[in-house]
Design a protein around this motif. Structure first.
Motif, PDB file in Angstrom:
ATOM      1  N   ILE A 109       0.833  -1.200   0.000  1.00  0.00           N
ATOM      2  CA  ILE A 109       0.000   0.000   0.000  1.00  0.00           C
ATOM      3  C   ILE A 109       0.871   1.256   0.000  1.00  0.00           C
ATOM      4  O   ILE A 109       0.600   2.226  -0.699  1.00  0.00           O
ATOM      5  CB  ILE A 109      -0.937  -0.018   1.238  1.00  0.00           C
ATOM      6  CG1 ILE A 109      -2.078  -0.993   0.991  1.00  0.00           C
ATOM      7  CG2 ILE A 109      -1.474   1.341   1.554  1.00  0.00           C
ATOM      8  CD1 ILE A 109      -3.176  -0.428   0.130  1.00  0.00           C
ATOM      9  N   GLY A 142       3.856   9.031  -6.921  1.00  0.00           N
ATOM     10  CA  GLY A 142       4.611  10.266  -6.787  1.00  0.00           C
ATOM     11  C   GLY A 142       4.425  10.965  -5.460  1.00  0.00           C
ATOM     12  O   GLY A 142       4.823  12.112  -5.306  1.00  0.00           O
ATOM     13  N   THR A 177       9.043  13.127  -7.375  1.00  0.00           N
ATOM     14  CA  THR A 177       7.600  13.149  -7.609  1.00  0.00           C
ATOM     15  C   THR A 177       7.300  13.195  -9.104  1.00  0.00           C
ATOM     16  O   THR A 177       6.464  12.449  -9.613  1.00  0.00           O
ATOM     17  CB  THR A 177       6.975  14.358  -6.900  1.00  0.00           C
ATOM     18  OG1 THR A 177       7.262  14.238  -5.515  1.00  0.00           O
ATOM     19  CG2 THR A 177       5.488  14.407  -7.100  1.00  0.00           C
ATOM     20  N   ARG A 194       8.094   9.780 -10.730  1.00  0.00           N
ATOM     21  CA  ARG A 194       7.126   8.713 -10.477  1.00  0.00           C
ATOM     22  C   ARG A 194       5.823   8.968 -11.220  1.00  0.00           C
ATOM     23  O   ARG A 194       5.049   8.047 -11.465  1.00  0.00           O
ATOM     24  CB  ARG A 194       6.877   8.602  -8.974  1.00  0.00           C
ATOM     25  CG  ARG A 194       8.166   8.316  -8.195  1.00  0.00           C
ATOM     26  CD  ARG A 194       8.146   6.986  -7.518  1.00  0.00           C
ATOM     27  NE  ARG A 194       9.454   6.620  -6.993  1.00  0.00           N
ATOM     28  CZ  ARG A 194       9.833   6.810  -5.731  1.00  0.00           C
ATOM     29  NH1 ARG A 194       9.015   7.355  -4.868  1.00  0.00           N
ATOM     30  NH2 ARG A 194      11.031   6.428  -5.340  1.00  0.00           N
ATOM     31  N   ARG A 195       5.565  10.225 -11.555  1.00  0.00           N
ATOM     32  CA  ARG A 195       4.374  10.521 -12.350  1.00  0.00           C
ATOM     33  C   ARG A 195       4.618  10.213 -13.818  1.00  0.00           C
ATOM     34  O   ARG A 195       3.713   9.794 -14.527  1.00  0.00           O
ATOM     35  CB  ARG A 195       3.991  11.996 -12.182  1.00  0.00           C
ATOM     36  CG  ARG A 195       3.405  12.237 -10.828  1.00  0.00           C
ATOM     37  CD  ARG A 195       3.248  13.696 -10.516  1.00  0.00           C
ATOM     38  NE  ARG A 195       2.767  13.788  -9.148  1.00  0.00           N
ATOM     39  CZ  ARG A 195       1.502  13.582  -8.825  1.00  0.00           C
ATOM     40  NH1 ARG A 195       0.610  13.317  -9.742  1.00  0.00           N
ATOM     41  NH2 ARG A 195       1.136  13.641  -7.559  1.00  0.00           N
ATOM     42  N   VAL A 220       6.827   7.962 -14.838  1.00  0.00           N
ATOM     43  CA  VAL A 220       7.062   6.522 -14.955  1.00  0.00           C
ATOM     44  C   VAL A 220       6.146   5.811 -13.965  1.00  0.00           C
ATOM     45  O   VAL A 220       6.465   5.680 -12.793  1.00  0.00           O
ATOM     46  CB  VAL A 220       8.547   6.191 -14.669  1.00  0.00           C
ATOM     47  CG1 VAL A 220       8.786   4.705 -14.860  1.00  0.00           C
ATOM     48  CG2 VAL A 220       9.458   7.000 -15.570  1.00  0.00           C
ATOM     49  N   GLY A 221       4.980   5.402 -14.427  1.00  0.00           N
ATOM     50  CA  GLY A 221       4.002   4.767 -13.548  1.00  0.00           C
ATOM     51  C   GLY A 221       4.373   3.318 -13.274  1.00  0.00           C
ATOM     52  O   GLY A 221       5.207   2.737 -13.959  1.00  0.00           O
ATOM     53  N   MET A 222       3.737   2.760 -12.244  1.00  0.00           N
ATOM     54  CA  MET A 222       4.101   1.392 -11.887  1.00  0.00           C
ATOM     55  C   MET A 222       2.900   0.627 -11.349  1.00  0.00           C
ATOM     56  O   MET A 222       2.055   1.170 -10.658  1.00  0.00           O
ATOM     57  CB  MET A 222       5.197   1.432 -10.824  1.00  0.00           C
ATOM     58  CG  MET A 222       5.780   0.077 -10.492  1.00  0.00           C
ATOM     59  SD  MET A 222       7.336   0.231  -9.616  1.00  0.00           S
ATOM     60  CE  MET A 222       7.832  -1.490  -9.545  1.00  0.00           C
ATOM     61  N   PRO A 242      -4.824  -1.917  -4.423  1.00  0.00           N
ATOM     62  CA  PRO A 242      -5.708  -0.747  -4.416  1.00  0.00           C
ATOM     63  C   PRO A 242      -5.840  -0.198  -3.001  1.00  0.00           C
ATOM     64  O   PRO A 242      -5.687  -0.941  -2.032  1.00  0.00           O
ATOM     65  CB  PRO A 242      -7.047  -1.320  -4.898  1.00  0.00           C
ATOM     66  CG  PRO A 242      -7.003  -2.755  -4.549  1.00  0.00           C
ATOM     67  CD  PRO A 242      -5.566  -3.166  -4.648  1.00  0.00           C
ATOM     68  N   PHE A 243      -6.083   1.098  -2.909  1.00  0.00           N
ATOM     69  CA  PHE A 243      -6.352   1.673  -1.595  1.00  0.00           C
ATOM     70  C   PHE A 243      -7.741   1.213  -1.155  1.00  0.00           C
ATOM     71  O   PHE A 243      -8.625   1.024  -1.996  1.00  0.00           O
ATOM     72  CB  PHE A 243      -6.319   3.199  -1.655  1.00  0.00           C
ATOM     73  CG  PHE A 243      -4.992   3.754  -2.063  1.00  0.00           C
ATOM     74  CD1 PHE A 243      -3.842   3.418  -1.372  1.00  0.00           C
ATOM     75  CD2 PHE A 243      -4.879   4.612  -3.147  1.00  0.00           C
ATOM     76  CE1 PHE A 243      -2.612   3.934  -1.741  1.00  0.00           C
ATOM     77  CE2 PHE A 243      -3.648   5.124  -3.527  1.00  0.00           C
ATOM     78  CZ  PHE A 243      -2.513   4.781  -2.823  1.00  0.00           C
ATOM     79  N   TYR A 270      -6.806   9.302  -7.145  1.00  0.00           N
ATOM     80  CA  TYR A 270      -5.917   9.585  -6.016  1.00  0.00           C
ATOM     81  C   TYR A 270      -4.676  10.378  -6.429  1.00  0.00           C
ATOM     82  O   TYR A 270      -4.338  11.386  -5.820  1.00  0.00           O
ATOM     83  CB  TYR A 270      -5.500   8.272  -5.345  1.00  0.00           C
ATOM     84  CG  TYR A 270      -4.979   8.452  -3.942  1.00  0.00           C
ATOM     85  CD1 TYR A 270      -5.843   8.444  -2.865  1.00  0.00           C
ATOM     86  CD2 TYR A 270      -3.628   8.655  -3.696  1.00  0.00           C
ATOM     87  CE1 TYR A 270      -5.387   8.613  -1.580  1.00  0.00           C
ATOM     88  CE2 TYR A 270      -3.157   8.826  -2.407  1.00  0.00           C
ATOM     89  CZ  TYR A 270      -4.036   8.817  -1.347  1.00  0.00           C
ATOM     90  OH  TYR A 270      -3.583   8.994  -0.080  1.00  0.00           O
ATOM     91  N   GLY A 271      -4.002   9.896  -7.472  1.00  0.00           N
ATOM     92  CA  GLY A 271      -2.790  10.577  -7.933  1.00  0.00           C
ATOM     93  C   GLY A 271      -3.067  11.980  -8.463  1.00  0.00           C
ATOM     94  O   GLY A 271      -2.476  12.955  -7.987  1.00  0.00           O
ATOM     95  N   ILE A 330      -3.922  14.710  -5.847  1.00  0.00           N
ATOM     96  CA  ILE A 330      -2.830  15.252  -5.050  1.00  0.00           C
ATOM     97  C   ILE A 330      -1.996  16.211  -5.888  1.00  0.00           C
ATOM     98  O   ILE A 330      -1.454  17.190  -5.399  1.00  0.00           O
ATOM     99  CB  ILE A 330      -1.996  14.093  -4.468  1.00  0.00           C
ATOM    100  CG1 ILE A 330      -2.763  13.512  -3.287  1.00  0.00           C
ATOM    101  CG2 ILE A 330      -0.624  14.552  -4.037  1.00  0.00           C
ATOM    102  CD1 ILE A 330      -2.236  12.223  -2.780  1.00  0.00           C
ATOM    103  N   ARG A 383      -5.125   3.332 -12.190  1.00  0.00           N
ATOM    104  CA  ARG A 383      -4.677   4.357 -11.245  1.00  0.00           C
ATOM    105  C   ARG A 383      -3.359   4.968 -11.711  1.00  0.00           C
ATOM    106  O   ARG A 383      -3.160   6.181 -11.622  1.00  0.00           O
ATOM    107  CB  ARG A 383      -4.515   3.705  -9.862  1.00  0.00           C
ATOM    108  CG  ARG A 383      -4.115   4.638  -8.760  1.00  0.00           C
ATOM    109  CD  ARG A 383      -4.117   3.924  -7.430  1.00  0.00           C
ATOM    110  NE  ARG A 383      -3.101   2.870  -7.381  1.00  0.00           N
ATOM    111  CZ  ARG A 383      -2.978   1.992  -6.387  1.00  0.00           C
ATOM    112  NH1 ARG A 383      -3.794   2.045  -5.365  1.00  0.00           N
ATOM    113  NH2 ARG A 383      -2.041   1.081  -6.413  1.00  0.00           N
ATOM    114  N   ALA A 384      -2.468   4.108 -12.226  1.00  0.00           N
ATOM    115  CA  ALA A 384      -1.205   4.620 -12.739  1.00  0.00           C
ATOM    116  C   ALA A 384      -1.432   5.414 -14.030  1.00  0.00           C
ATOM    117  O   ALA A 384      -0.828   6.463 -14.241  1.00  0.00           O
ATOM    118  CB  ALA A 384      -0.226   3.472 -12.975  1.00  0.00           C
ATOM    119  N   LEU A 402      -2.360   9.295 -14.319  1.00  0.00           N
ATOM    120  CA  LEU A 402      -1.343  10.344 -14.282  1.00  0.00           C
ATOM    121  C   LEU A 402      -0.721  10.554 -15.656  1.00  0.00           C
ATOM    122  O   LEU A 402       0.234  11.309 -15.796  1.00  0.00           O
ATOM    123  CB  LEU A 402      -0.256   9.985 -13.259  1.00  0.00           C
ATOM    124  CG  LEU A 402      -0.689  10.091 -11.796  1.00  0.00           C
ATOM    125  CD1 LEU A 402       0.302   9.405 -10.881  1.00  0.00           C
ATOM    126  CD2 LEU A 402      -0.835  11.549 -11.401  1.00  0.00           C
TER     127      LEU A 402
END
Lengths: 325, 280
Positions: free
Chosen positions: A206, A214, B110, B113-114, B116-118, B125-126, B136-137, B140, B189-190, B193
């Motif tokens: 998680i 990010g 940050t 990671r946006r 290069v998603g993973m 999942p949350f 979620y991404g 934020i 989810r990835a 972004l």
């Protein structure tokens, strides 16, 4: 024991074995059930003793005892409101201090400190829980109270006192504030240890999901780890609150003693637990004794209600949509 | 076709002619520039060296698979591509990785990671609604109107081939979905972004064949918008979805070539032994 071959050849030994294991089950069930009943009986017994002890005072003052002030052993007029307010003030004050510091410490210990430091620091904090509360009381009385008197209480009185009457008291040292601080120190290991366990159980996957989107480290801690561990953290706070409401000797030694409603945080007063401890030796009549036991009964009821409420809060929050960002 | 060996000190020229689909410049990316240019990458867990002089190029808008036995370094390599390894204390990478033409190690984490998603081995999942998982991404990152978020959710879920199955229960918990659906949700989810690259770390290892087939299908469908790097234990999967395949063994990149070459006529003995099941 029935052997495997015997099981195959005839069914008798198998049945015997089963009935023997049934007997074992029955004994086990009986033992476990009786232990449960013993626990319930102790709980009920305490309640009965408190009620019978408090009965004379209850007959005389009724439920008004809870909302009245005045503590006059000579004229036998008693009201527990100052101690109830004192209990709530001290417990809530200590919870605010210990809750904030404790949660931050737990986050620090699990997410910030390098791994080789996490163990030793946790161990040191846990050690705080092993110190007897009378030692905390001594420390509070001899070290902390004079220190607070010179520093925090002085500052509060001079800077906040003129504007907020709640801080406009005489800095005696011993009093509600000292009791709050010493109690907060005692609650700290409980909050840190249990919150830490909850935070450790947050699955790595998680957290990685958060990093993968990010999020920065602090965002992951506050938006993912802490909400995920929320039930465990609330559990830690509830246990700490239970302890805060009932803590007796350290509070009795630092709270100063007094029978009036607190007007400022520097006043001297009593909580329900500390008034019983400190006044028990002064008991001069059966009615006085009964009034003290009535205080004990109130404390008992408050603690039970707090725990029942906490149970329902945790149950409501543990719904599948409970996790909020 | 260039074969890039782990030991080669210099990167061979990326071959342009028959490389993947026709590359046109959309959303301002350099067309034809490889997604990643990795040279002489070494990686250490404490004193243990997990990657040894890895050099290769990962082209844009194609699927690259990384195969090899457990512990060969393929997942570690994948996790250097978005610096996910930094979550683990005591890790260190040397060498160079370029994301397009930027030094990957100096890109803001940050942002990296946006871009290069993973998605991970276990669907993660949350414990929130499907809608909230996808948003979620982006939420934020910045302010979006409700309508924009709804559009984004639909687009991302469509690209992850999940829309038709969940469009009527967007506000139900993501934890009520099946394992395969959860994994596609994590991919959505990835994708929300709008990453340039999608890294997949054994995304099907916990899934049944039907769910696996759906994910493979969506992977191929994503090729027109981003580069995909997938780590897999399943060689048939690599052969089915990947244009290029790299074979890792004990921290080294043994062979990297078109999947057809790797699976039909590998040049190295180790590769042949592995894909024919002689070990691993």
């Amino acid at each position: 024991m029935a052997t495997a071959t015997a099981d195959v050849l005839t069914s008798r030994p198998q049945n015997e074995a089963r009935s023997r294991s049934n007997r074992g089950d029955q004994i086990y069930l009986a033992v476990v059930t009786s232990i449960v009943w013993v626990v319930l009986a102790i709980f009920a017994g305490i309640f009965v003793v408190l009620v019978t002890g408090a009965w004379p005072a209850f007959k005389r003052f009724g439920l008004g005892f809870i909302v009245h002030t005045g503590w006059d052993p000579v004229h036998l007029v008693f009201g527990a409101l100052p101690f109830i307010v004192g209990t709530v003030l001290v417990a809530v004050g200590a919870m605010i201090l210990a809750g904030g510091v404790g949660l931050l410490t737990a986050v620090c210990v699990t997410e910030v400190l390098p791994r080789w430091l996490q163990g030793p620091v946790t161990w040191l904090i846990e050690m705080l829980a092993f110190i007897p509360s009378v030692v905390y009381g001594l420390f509070g009385l001899l070290v902390l109270a004079p220190l607070l008197q010179r520093t925090v209480e002085m500052w509060l009185m001079i800077h906040l006192g003129p504007r907020i009457s709640f801080f406009n008291g005489a800095p005696y040292g011993v009093g509600y504030l000292s009791a709050i601080v010493i109690l907060a120190v005692m609650l700290l290991p409980l909050i840190v240890t249990l919150s830490r366990e909850a935070l450790i159980l947050v699955p790595r996957e998680i957290k990685e999901a958060g990093y993968g989107l990010g999020l920065e480290r602090w965002s992951v801690v506050w938006h993912i780890s802490v909400p995920f561990a929320r039930n465990g953290i609330i559990g830690a706070f509830v246990l700490a609150l239970g302890r805060a409401l009932g803590e007796t000797i350290a509070v009795a030694m630092t709270i100063g003693g007094g029978f009036e409603l607190p007007k400022t945080i520097m006043d001297q007063g009593y909580t329900l637990a500390s008034v019983i401890a400190n006044e028990f030796n002064e008991v001069s009549s059966n009615m006085y004794l009964s009034a003290l036991i009535y205080c004990g009964l109130i404390l008992f009821v408050i603690t039970v209600i707090v725990n029942i409420l906490a149970y329902f809060i945790v149950r409501r929050l543990s719904g599948i949509h409970g996790f909020k960002a | 076709m260039s074969l890039i060996m782990s030991a080669s000190p210099k990167l061979p020229q990326a071959s342009v002619p028959d490389m993947g689909p026709n590359l046109t410049s959309i959303d301002g990316r350099d067309p034809g520039k490889p997604a990643f240019s990795v040279s002489n990458l070494n990686f250490y867990y404490g004193t243990h060296q997990a990657l040894d002089e890895i050099s290769l190029m990962i082209e844009d808008r194609i699927v690259t698979a990384l195969i090899g036995p457990s512990g060969c370094g393929k997942s570690t390599f994948l996790r250097t591509l978005n610096r996910m390894y930094e979550v683990v204390p005591n890790t260190r990478a040397t060498g160079s990785i370029l994301l397009r033409s930027e030094d990957l190690f100096s890109i803001d984490l940050t942002q990296l990671r946006r871009r290069v998603g993973m998605a991970f081995q276990t669907a993660n999942p949350f414990p929130k609604s499907i809608f909230d998982n996808v948003t979620y991404g982006p939420k934020i990152q910045g302010d979006f109107s409700r309508a924009e978020l709804s559009d984004l959710v639909e687009e991302s879920l469509r690209r992850a081939a999940l829309w038709d199955e969940v469009k009527d229960k967007l506000h139900k918990s993501a934890l009520g979905l099946s394992g395969g659906q959860q994994q596609r949700l994590c991919i959505a989810r990835a994708l929300a972004l709008k990453p340039e690259v999608l890294l997949l770390d054994e995304p099907c290892s916990a899934l049944d064949p039907i769910s696996t087939a759906k994910i493979e299908e969506l992977i191929v469908g994503l090729k027109d918008t981003c580069a995909i790097v997938i780590v897999t234990h399943n060689m048939q999967q690599a052969a089915r979805v990947a244009d290029f395949t790299g074979f890792f063994l004990m921290g080294k990149l043994i062979e990297f070539d078109r999947s057809t070459v790797i699976f039909e006529k590998p040049k190295r003995k180790e590769t042949e032994d592995y894909i024919t099941g002689r070990f691993g």
